[in-house]
Design an enzyme around this catalytic site. Structure first.
Site, short mmCIF file in Angstrom:
data_model
loop_
_atom_site.label_atom_id
_atom_site.label_comp_id
_atom_site.label_asym_id
_atom_site.label_seq_id
_atom_site.Cartn_x
_atom_site.Cartn_y
_atom_site.Cartn_z
N GLU A 1 50.35 13.44 52.93
CA GLU A 1 48.94 13.49 53.30
C GLU A 1 48.13 13.85 52.06
O GLU A 1 48.56 14.66 51.24
CB GLU A 1 48.66 14.52 54.40
CG GLU A 1 47.17 14.65 54.69
CD GLU A 1 46.84 15.10 56.10
OE1 GLU A 1 45.64 15.07 56.44
OE2 GLU A 1 47.74 15.46 56.85
N CYS B 1 45.71 14.51 59.60
CA CYS B 1 44.30 14.71 59.97
C CYS B 1 43.35 13.76 59.25
O CYS B 1 42.29 13.42 59.79
CB CYS B 1 43.90 16.15 59.70
SG CYS B 1 44.72 17.33 60.81
N ASN C 1 47.37 10.59 65.56
CA ASN C 1 48.05 11.67 64.86
C ASN C 1 48.37 12.84 65.79
O ASN C 1 49.43 12.89 66.38
CB ASN C 1 47.21 12.14 63.67
CG ASN C 1 47.80 13.37 63.00
OD1 ASN C 1 49.00 13.40 62.72
ND2 ASN C 1 47.01 14.39 62.78
N GLU C 2 47.43 13.75 65.98
CA GLU C 2 47.67 14.93 66.82
C GLU C 2 46.75 14.94 68.03
O GLU C 2 46.30 15.99 68.46
CB GLU C 2 47.46 16.21 66.01
CG GLU C 2 48.60 16.57 65.08
CD GLU C 2 48.38 17.90 64.38
OE1 GLU C 2 47.24 18.41 64.39
OE2 GLU C 2 49.35 18.44 63.80
#
Length: 664
Positions: free
Chosen positions: A53, A248, A379-380
């Site tokens: 990331e 993120c 992603n989350e």
């Protein structure tokens, strides 16, 4: 007795009991049987991989070897990273915006120069300075033109913090039309925090854009490529996959700030820079100069995965921004562009050169397909809004591209109502993998080595996509990467390996961090402008990645898996390619642990085992750039007789044992 004294005595007593129990246990060897002829699961080639990331200046200022910050003046403050330099000359600088003509790279700098007896220009500070090495070659390029008449010449200078020159060169022949100028020069000295000056001599007006400086010595010597030492450290792990471009940042703080892969491919000067969401995420680690130039874009990620021998694993936005920030979602009737991005990405990675996106890949230098097989959707994310959007992606992608395995998410936590809800929904879906994340204490990792022992074997498989033990910290940036945290992760990883029929992929996170520009810690690899250091956690990942084997075989003590009994954790595999039995042993006690490992159902090739041992003098030890060898593995040979090897495991250590056998 006050509360503080009671607490100290209780801790001391607990420590004494643990040590005493361990000392008592060391008088009697723990017998572990490896059932070599009874494999329980295949270890997927993707088992141990890398999560990348762009956080902690991991891309610009890190892996991407560009030394000039804000090279095209596209930061929110166009001259951030630059300052005027006047040496017996004068002038002015003006930022011109030409959005209508070039919306991907609208700005350039116009320098009006009056310096016939000196110079006037700009100095770039780099990413916390520029790391320059004596004797190394550096490649400069710029897009430039001259307005009207003039006699301007360009002088290029590398200078150290004192202003001493480390290297220089000159460019003349500025033309009325935009032209790319390139030149190379050698550094005469080493400096960790050099600056770079672009100076103009004479009188006239010059326009400058895409001012760039790269070391010539990059990974695989690719022009304008990646930082060689960092990529080599990644290669040494022997990763099975490379997840990119992150977590993120895929979401963005809002949808306008999301990662859009199509803006990261094609000519570098046509890629659209955006603010990195970690620029503003943490007030205590504010980074106003953190942007994404996308010089490291999706093409470069695919190429890096290929270089590493790793499966590419891109993550795409599913129409949802970060739910910790705005929680913004795209309307369901406007989701098509996001879905089309996924379809077009598959075409870019795998399509024929006769197709639109396959042709772009070929034009960039890679006619052959990248063999994409894995794709993450979101992603989350969590709750109903994620499931609703994920199912749209799943329906279309499974129909049009059944060869692509889809990765969904269980949210940002390892347990709880949201986690349970997502799993309940995804078990009835066509998701191939569910991505689980856990940033927990070292104690949690020690206690959860059995996490996957009772998972459903018929549902989606697990991608342990982000994990790291978060313990105590000191002033050093690297201080949170202690040996204790790494040892706890190793114990947990034996559980991942033992359950390789459920867990098909796993990656530590985050991967890279600049010691002067980090937002999050711990991180696997720390670096500055010239150096890089592997953490204890890095060496644990390397031990597992380089010793994965092809099939899990039972490692049993008294008929049960070794999951922390008497402070011992174990997993074992066989490698049918090399005909080796590989046993991983983690001793978390403070005492030597005698262990007798017996191979059942194997014919020994030669009775010399290869041992790799990772340990530290103190569980809170960690590596730094100045002291990189505090916690590093050692290797030795160990002779044994029969089918049993007797070992004395070092206190608080990780040991990998490799024993050659006849055909497995």
């Amino acid at each position: 007795m006050n509360k503080s004294t009671r607490t100290i005595l209780a801790a001391a007593l607990a420590s004494f009991c643990l040590t005493a129990g361990s000392i008592q246990a060391q008088h009697q060897a723990q017998n572990i049987t490896i059932q070599v002829s009874k494999p329980t699961a295949e270890v997927k080639p993707t088992m141990w991989g890398l999560f990348f990331e762009d956080i902690n200046f991991a891309a610009d200022g890190g892996l991407y070897a560009e030394l000039v910050k804000n090279r095209s003046f596209e930061f929110d403050k166009p001259l951030m990273g630059w300052k005027e330099v006047k040496q017996n000359g004068g002038g002015t600088v003006l930022i011109i915006n030409r959005t209508a003509a070039n919306d991907a790279n609208p700005r350039f700098a116009r320098l009006t120069v009056d310096a016939e007896n000196g110079t006037y220009g700009l100095l770039n500070e780099g990413f916390r300075g520029m790391g320059i090495e004596q004797g190394k070659q550096y490649n400069f390029s710029v897009l430039a033109r001259q307005q009207g008449k003039g006699n301007l010449k360009m002088r290029l200078e590398l200078v150290n913090e004192k202003g001493d020159k480390l290297g220089k060169s000159e460019i003349g022949d500025l033309t009325p039309e935009w032209k790319k100028h390139t030149i190379s020069f050698k550094a005469t000295a080493t400096a960790p925090k050099a600056n770079f000056q672009v100076l103009l001599q004479g009188k006239g007006v010059a326009d400058l854009d895409m001012i760039s400086l790269f070391p010539q010595d990059t990974w695989k010597n690719r022009p304008n490529g990646l930082r060689k030492d960092l990529v080599q450290m990644l290669a040494d792990i022997k990763p099975g996959f490379l997840r990119f471009p992150g977590g993120c940042i895929v979401e963005g703080k809002d949808l306008a700030n999301r990662y859009q892969w199509k803006k990261t491919v094609g000519d570098v000067e046509d890629r659209t820079l955006i603010m990195n969401r970690w620029n503003v995420e943490f007030a205590h680690r504010n980074a106003p100069d953190y942007f994404q130039s996308y010089g490291l874009g999706f093409y470069e990620y695919f190429l890096l995965a290929e270089d590493l021998g790793a499966a590419p694993l891109p993550i795409l936005n599913c129409g949802m921004a970060c739910q910790y920030n705005t929680g913004e979602v795209v309307a369901m009737d406007e989701l098509d562009p996001y879905l089309q991005d996924a379809l077009d990405l598959i075409a870019f990675a795998n399509g024929p050169v006769t197709s639109k996106w396959g042709k772009l890949r070929a034009d960039m230098g890679h006619p052959a397909p990248f063999n994409l097989k894995l794709l993450g959707i979101g992603n989350e994310q969590w709750d109903e809004q994620y499931i609703e959007r994920y199912r749209v992606f799943e329906e279309v992608l499974k129909k049009q591209h059944p060869e692509i395995m889809l990765i969904s998410t269980s949210g940002p936590s390892a347990e709880g109502p949201r986690f349970d809800y997502l799993w309940s929904e995804l078990k009835t879906s066509k998701a191939d993998y569910v991505d689980e994340h856990y940033y927990k204490s070292p104690e949690w990792f020690l206690e959860n080595a059995t996490r996957y022992d009772n998972y459903d074997r018929t549902g989606p498989k697990v991608f342990a996509g982000e994990y790291a033990a978060h313990g105590k910290e000191e002033q050093d940036p690297e201080s949170r990467n202690t040996w204790y945290s790494a040892m706890a992760e190793a114990a947990f990883m034996t559980g991942l390996e033992r359950n390789a029929d459920v867990v098909h992929l796993a990656s530590y996170a985050p991967l890279l961090a600049h010691v002067e520009a980090w937002q999050w810690r711990p991180d696997m690899i720390w670096f500055d402008n010239l150096r890089a250091v592997g953490t204890p956690n890095y060496y644990v990942q390397k031990l597992f990645g380089a010793n994965s084997g092809t099939h899990v075989v039972p490692a049993l003590r008294n008929g049960a898996a070794v999951t922390g009994q008497d402070s011992l954790y174990a997993s074992s595999t066989i490698d049918r390619k090399t005909n080796e039995v590989i046993v991983k042993l983690v001793n978390t006690s403070k005492a030597v642990a005698p262990v007798s490992v017996s191979l059942e159902g194997a014919t020994i090739q030669k009775r010399t085992a290869a041992l790799q041992v990772l340990k530290a003098a103190n569980p809170m030890d960690y590596n730094t750039l100045d002291k990189p060898q505090v916690v590093v593995p050692t290797e030795r040979k160990h002779n044994f007789s029969g089918n049993t090897i007797a070992l004395k495991l070092e206190p608080q250590s990780v040991t990998v044992v490799k024993m050659p056998c006849k055909k497995l």
